[in-house]
Design a protein around this motif. Structure first.
Motif, short mmCIF file in Angstrom:
data_model
loop_
_atom_site.label_atom_id
_atom_site.label_comp_id
_atom_site.label_asym_id
_atom_site.label_seq_id
_atom_site.Cartn_x
_atom_site.Cartn_y
_atom_site.Cartn_z
N MET A 1 0.88 -1.12 0.12
CA MET A 1 0.00 0.07 -0.15
C MET A 1 0.75 1.25 -0.05
SD MET A 1 -2.89 1.37 -0.11
CE MET A 1 -4.00 -0.05 0.25
N LYS A 2 2.08 1.19 0.95
CA LYS A 2 2.77 2.42 0.84
C LYS A 2 3.45 2.84 -0.75
CE LYS A 2 7.43 3.92 2.65
NZ LYS A 2 8.24 3.87 3.65
N GLU A 3 3.79 1.77 -1.34
CA GLU A 3 4.15 2.06 -2.83
C GLU A 3 3.08 2.89 -3.55
OE1 GLU A 3 4.30 -0.99 -1.30
OE2 GLU A 3 6.50 -1.39 -0.98
N ILE A 4 1.72 2.58 -3.44
CA ILE A 4 0.63 2.91 -4.12
C ILE A 4 0.53 4.49 -3.89
CG2 ILE A 4 -1.65 2.97 -4.58
CD1 ILE A 4 -1.41 -0.15 -4.21
N ILE A 5 0.63 4.73 -2.35
CA ILE A 5 0.62 6.00 -1.86
C ILE A 5 1.65 7.07 -2.61
CG2 ILE A 5 0.63 7.47 0.13
CD1 ILE A 5 -0.80 5.05 1.51
N GLU A 6 2.71 6.41 -2.21
CA GLU A 6 4.03 7.03 -2.82
C GLU A 6 3.99 7.46 -4.31
OE1 GLU A 6 7.67 5.11 -1.73
OE2 GLU A 6 7.00 5.55 0.28
N TYR A 7 3.46 6.43 -5.20
CA TYR A 7 3.27 6.77 -6.56
C TYR A 7 2.38 7.93 -6.82
CZ TYR A 7 1.62 5.98 -11.39
OH TYR A 7 1.46 6.24 -12.77
N TYR A 8 1.20 7.91 -6.12
CA TYR A 8 0.26 8.86 -6.51
C TYR A 8 0.68 10.27 -5.92
CZ TYR A 8 -3.00 6.08 -8.91
OH TYR A 8 -3.42 5.24 -9.83
N ASN A 9 1.33 10.15 -4.70
CA ASN A 9 1.81 11.50 -4.19
C ASN A 9 2.91 12.44 -4.92
OD1 ASN A 9 0.20 11.63 -1.97
ND2 ASN A 9 1.99 10.59 -0.67
N ASN A 10 3.62 11.38 -5.89
CA ASN A 10 4.68 11.80 -6.73
C ASN A 10 4.08 12.08 -8.23
OD1 ASN A 10 6.63 12.14 -4.97
ND2 ASN A 10 6.82 9.88 -4.78
N TYR A 11 2.91 11.69 -8.57
CA TYR A 11 2.40 11.80 -9.80
C TYR A 11 1.74 13.24 -10.22
CZ TYR A 11 -0.06 9.77 -13.98
OH TYR A 11 -0.31 9.49 -15.24
N ASP A 12 1.86 13.58 -11.46
CA ASP A 12 1.42 14.93 -11.77
C ASP A 12 -0.21 14.56 -12.44
OD1 ASP A 12 0.57 17.46 -12.49
OD2 ASP A 12 2.13 17.58 -14.01
N GLU A 13 -1.27 14.18 -11.37
CA GLU A 13 -2.31 14.07 -11.71
C GLU A 13 -3.20 15.29 -12.56
OE1 GLU A 13 -5.87 11.50 -12.30
OE2 GLU A 13 -3.71 11.21 -12.02
N GLU A 14 -2.85 16.40 -11.95
CA GLU A 14 -3.38 17.57 -12.70
C GLU A 14 -3.06 17.80 -14.08
OE1 GLU A 14 -4.29 22.23 -11.63
OE2 GLU A 14 -3.26 21.28 -10.15
#
Length: 49
Positions: A1-14
């Motif tokens: 789960m930590k990897e998923i959270i880190e991915y989305y925290n560093n991903y430019d979704e906007e």
């Protein structure tokens, strides 16, 4: 789960949503945000606890 959270925290979704081919998704997302969130709303990410 930590990897998923880190991915989305560093991903430019906007940035992804603002690409021309993603504009319908961006507009839809913004409509729901504006519809359901008020200026005093708070978002709590329960995955971070």
């Amino acid at each position: 789960m930590k990897e998923i959270i880190e991915y989305y925290n560093n991903y430019d979704e906007e940035g992804r949503l603002k690409k021309k081919n993603r504009l319908p998704e961006y507009i839809t997302t913004m409509r729901y945000i504006e519809k359901y969130l008020t200026p005093n709303s708070r978002f709590e990410n329960s995955l971070m606890h």
